[in-house]
Design a protein around this motif. Structure first.
Motif: not given
Length: 284
Positions: A21-25, A189-190, A197-198, A255-260
Motif C-alpha cells: 500500500x505504501x511502496x512508492x508513496x 509540507x505533507x 499520510x502524515x 489522505x490520512x493523518x495519525x497522532x500516535x
C-alpha cells in the motif's frame, strides 16, 4: 519474546499488504517530544524510518527541538516564554533556534540515520526557499506564518533515494529568519508533497476524551467530528492547534493523518504495517 523462524516469516507476510500500500508513496513524519529526548526511543524511530525507506516508502522527517532550544536558552541566561503554545522569539532567541535546530538537532538525526544504514540529507526551511514565511504576530517576535512551501528540494532528494530531514526555520524575501511551529510545518509540507499520510509523534496515546485518562483514546476523527469535539470542549487548550494542523492537512489533500504515542518503541511501524495500529486517525 523469543520468535522462531516461522513466527518471523509470518510477521513479514502479514506486513506485506501494508508494504504494498505504501511502496512508492510519501509519508511525512513529525518528530518531537519524549521520543526525541530519550535515546532508546530515538533509536527506535530512526530504525523504523530506515526500514520503511528500504521497503520503498518515501519518508520525509520533519523535526522540532523545543527542549533543546529551551536548554540552550537557559545556558545563556534567557528565560523561555510561551503564548498559546508558541515560543516568544526575540532576535537572540531566533538565532539560537536556528543554530540548535538546523545545526545540532538536524545533523544528529542525519548522523543516526546513516549509522543505521539509511541515506539522509538535512535541510532547513531556508534551504532552497523550502519554507517561505512572514511575521505571524508582533507580540510573538520572530515566529513565522507559513506563506508557501517549495517541495522541489524535498522531491529531488526523495527521487535520489535520500531521506530528507527538515528543521523548521523559514525565511521571507528579505532574508528575515523565523522560528516555525513544527506541527504546522509538517502539515503544510505533507500537503505540498501530496503525501499518502502524515504521522505525528506525541507524548500521549493520541487524542483523548479525558486528558487525564489515557484509556479514553479517540481512535478515529473526521473533519466533522473534530469540529464537534472542539465545540463540546473535549478538545481544548494546547491540543486545539495540533488538531487543527491535522484537519488542515486533510483539507489540503493528505489522505490520512495519525497522532500516535512516540513513547512506544516502534510506534511508526505499528501504525503503518499492522492491522490494528495505534493512536488517533484523521480522515475526511
Amino acid at each position: 519474546m523469543d520468535l522462531n523462524n516461522a513466527d518471523r516469516a509470518e510477521i513479514l507476510v502479514r506486513a506485506l499488504p501494508y508494504i504494498q500500500e505504501y511502496t512508492g508513496k510519501i509519508i511525512v513524519i513529525k518528530y518531537g517530544g519524549n521520543a526525541m529526548t530519550d535515546g532508546i526511543l530515538k533509536d527506535c524511530v530512526m530504525r523504523d524510518i530506515v526500514l520503511l525507506r528500504l521497503v520503498g516508502v518515501k519518508v520525509v522527517l520533519v523535526h522540532g527541538g523545543g527542549p533543546e532550544i529551551s536548554g540552550m536558552l537557559k545556558r545563556v541566561g534567557k528565560e523561555s516564554r510561551f503564548v498559546n503554545g508558541l515560543r516568544v522569539t526575540d532576535q537572540e532567541t531566533v538565532e539560537i533556534a536556528q543554530m540548535v535546530l538546523a545545526g545540532k538537532v538536524n545533523k544528529d538525526l542525519v548522523n543516526l540515520i546513516q549509522c543505521l544504514g539509511g541515506n539522509a540529507i538535512g535541510l532547513c526551511g531556508i534551504d532552497g526557499h523550502l519554507i517561505k514565511a512572514t511575521l505571524k504576530d508582533k507580540e510573538l517576535g520572530f515566529v513565522g506564518e507559513i506563506t508557501e512551501i517549495n517541495p522541489k528540494p524535498i522531491l529531488d532528494l526523495l527521487n535520489s533515494g535520500y531521506i530528507p530531514v527538515i528543521s523548521t526555520v523559514g525565511g521571507d524575501e528579505n532574508g528575515v529568519v523565523y522560528n516555525i511551529n513544527a506541527d504546522t510545518a509538517a502539515a503544510k509540507i505533507a500537503a505540498a508533497l501530496n503525501a499518502e499520510s502524515l504521522i505525528s509523534l506525541t507524548n500521549t496515546p493520541g487524542i483523548l476524551r479525558d486528558p487525564n485518562d489515557e484509556s479514553s483514546l479517540i481512535r478515529r476523527i473526521t473533519l466533522k467530528s473534530a469540529e464537534e469535539l472542539k465545540a463540546d470542549g473535549t478538545i481544548t487548550g494546547g491540543m486545539i492547534p495540533k488538531v487543527e494542523c491535522c484537519t488542515d492537512a486533510i483539507k489540503d489533500g493528505v489522505k490520512k493523518v495519525f497522532v500516535i504515542d512516540g513513547r512506544v518503541p516502534h510506534s511508526i511501524l505499528m501504525e503503518t504495517l499492522t492491522d490494528e495500529g495505534l493512536g488517533t486517525m484523521f480522515r475526511a
